[in-house]
Every structure is written in structure tokens, then in C-alpha cells.
Design a protein around this motif. Sequence first.
Motif, mmCIF file in Angstrom:
data_model
loop_
_atom_site.group_PDB
_atom_site.id
_atom_site.type_symbol
_atom_site.label_atom_id
_atom_site.label_comp_id
_atom_site.label_asym_id
_atom_site.label_seq_id
_atom_site.Cartn_x
_atom_site.Cartn_y
_atom_site.Cartn_z
ATOM 1 N N ARG A 19 18.718 -60.376 27.702
ATOM 2 C CA ARG A 19 19.805 -61.355 27.782
ATOM 3 C C ARG A 19 19.300 -62.769 27.499
ATOM 4 N N PHE A 20 18.021 -62.997 27.811
ATOM 5 C CA PHE A 20 17.466 -64.347 27.713
ATOM 6 C C PHE A 20 16.499 -64.523 26.553
ATOM 7 N N GLY B 143 10.411 -69.787 28.798
ATOM 8 C CA GLY B 143 10.091 -68.460 29.296
ATOM 9 C C GLY B 143 10.519 -67.343 28.373
ATOM 10 N N PHE B 144 10.434 -66.121 28.912
ATOM 11 C CA PHE B 144 10.847 -64.899 28.209
ATOM 12 C C PHE B 144 10.132 -64.751 26.865
ATOM 13 N N VAL C 265 21.519 -54.478 36.464
ATOM 14 C CA VAL C 265 21.083 -55.446 35.452
ATOM 15 C C VAL C 265 21.432 -56.863 35.887
ATOM 16 N N ASP C 266 22.638 -57.048 36.412
ATOM 17 C CA ASP C 266 23.062 -58.386 36.843
ATOM 18 C C ASP C 266 22.155 -58.928 37.938
ATOM 19 N N ARG C 267 21.772 -58.078 38.875
ATOM 20 C CA ARG C 267 20.919 -58.547 39.971
ATOM 21 C C ARG C 267 19.535 -58.946 39.466
ATOM 22 N N VAL C 268 18.988 -58.132 38.570
ATOM 23 C CA VAL C 268 17.691 -58.490 37.995
ATOM 24 C C VAL C 268 17.817 -59.755 37.160
ATOM 25 N N ALA C 269 18.873 -59.840 36.361
ATOM 26 C CA ALA C 269 19.058 -60.993 35.483
ATOM 27 C C ALA C 269 19.233 -62.277 36.274
ATOM 28 N N THR C 270 19.855 -62.205 37.435
ATOM 29 C CA THR C 270 20.014 -63.407 38.262
ATOM 30 C C THR C 270 18.656 -63.977 38.641
#
Length: 256
Positions: free
Chosen positions: A137-138, A145-146, A95-100
Amino acid sequence: LGVVVAHPDDDAYGVAAVVALHVADPEFRFFLVHATDGEGGAIAEGSGATRETLGAVRRVEDANAWRVLGRTPYRHEWFGYPDGGLPDVPFDELVDRVATVLGEERPDVVATFGPDGITGHPDHIRIGEAATAAFLRFAGDGGPGFRRLVYGGIRQSVIDRWNQRRVKAGLTAWDPDTIYHLRGVPDERIDIDIDTTGVALLVRRAMQQHRTQWNDMNNPEATEEQRVKSVSRETQVIAWPPVRPGRVLTDVFEDL
């Protein structure tokens, strides 16, 4: 548009036509995340790949496919996790890698796999879960965005037609309880239905760049005309935000 998938060629099915339809729009941008290189996948005879080289070959195939479509991603991240091993990766790490990546790009729309993974592939399901968690998260944080999260999905009525053709050809029907078999989404749950007839032949040509996967891509009971027709529509489920029941959009960006 941000696209988060597990393997090279996953992107060929779910969003290639969307990109092709927007290829002439100077404001359209898309980036791509592949969690694996697909080194555990099939190797079609004559593709030139070996088990040792498959991952590298599939990266090249994916790049070639996007060139055929006329638009390459402006950012392409390869995480390099083991093919077939995404469920073993610590979920928070994934998740952290995608979120970055998502946080740096802040796309309006993110496309990934839903809970069914379309084929029930554990890698598909896990990267879809991670992309969803990263998106949330965003979403609604007040920044740009998002605005929409979409999952690729195939209408159940389409699966039913394909199964009729498979049975007639003496093949086994797709079973939603069997891993790697196609799963359908109830027709009423499809929120986006895009007519991609005008770019279907181009999408099919792009798919053919994935030479190592030809055995998987070319259903033996289908003619080439039927294979082109099978990519004449792209359908998605909107996972976020909630949508008004019964309304079906005609583009991933409609109403944004």
C-alpha cells in the motif's frame, strides 16, 4: 526495521541476529508486531505455564529474549488474535491493522514470512500475506521508508544437511508437504545471507528464554554446538523491489 510475525518466538528465528548485529548503532530502530499471543503452542515440562496462562507467559518470554539481546523494540504491538485462527480473521481487517502500524512508523525494511511460512503454519502464511499487502500500500508512494520487503527463508541445501542428520539419528526427515515441517528455499533464491557468527551464542541464549517452547526449539539429534551453529547465519528472500539475479547481499540494509 519493522518485524511482522504470528507468534512469540517467530522473531527469535528470523531477525534476532540482525538486531543483535546493529545493537550498538544509535540510528537503528525496530518495532515488532505479533498477531497472536501464542496461547495454543507447546508447553515444555518445567516451564511453569498452563494452558490458561500460556499466552501471558509467552509475552514475558519474548520480552526477556529481547533484553538478553540488548535491544528491546521501541514499539511492540500485540493484536491478540487466536493462535491458530489467523486464516479465519477477515483478511482486509488484518491488512488494515498491519497497515496502520506500518503507516505510522514507515520503516525502511519490513521483515515477515513468505508464502511457505517456513513451516507451512497457516498463521505464518496468513500474517505474511497481510504484511505484504500492507507494505505494498505504501511502497513507491513517494514518502519515506518502505524501501525493502524481506521474507525469512532457509536454504534448501541447509535443510538437506539437517535431514541427513535427522535420518542418521533415526528421526523423520522434514517433509515440505507436511504442516509444521521446515521448508527450504532454493539456494539461488536467497538474496540476503548474513554472517551472524559473532552474535550466534547471544542469539541462542535469547532463544532459550522461550522456555515453554524448548521441546520444539531443541532438535533432539543436535548438540548444543550444532544448535549455536544453526543460528550463525540469517538468510532472507527480497520480495520487493525486484533484485538483480545472482547478487547476494550481506545485510538487510545494504544498498539502501
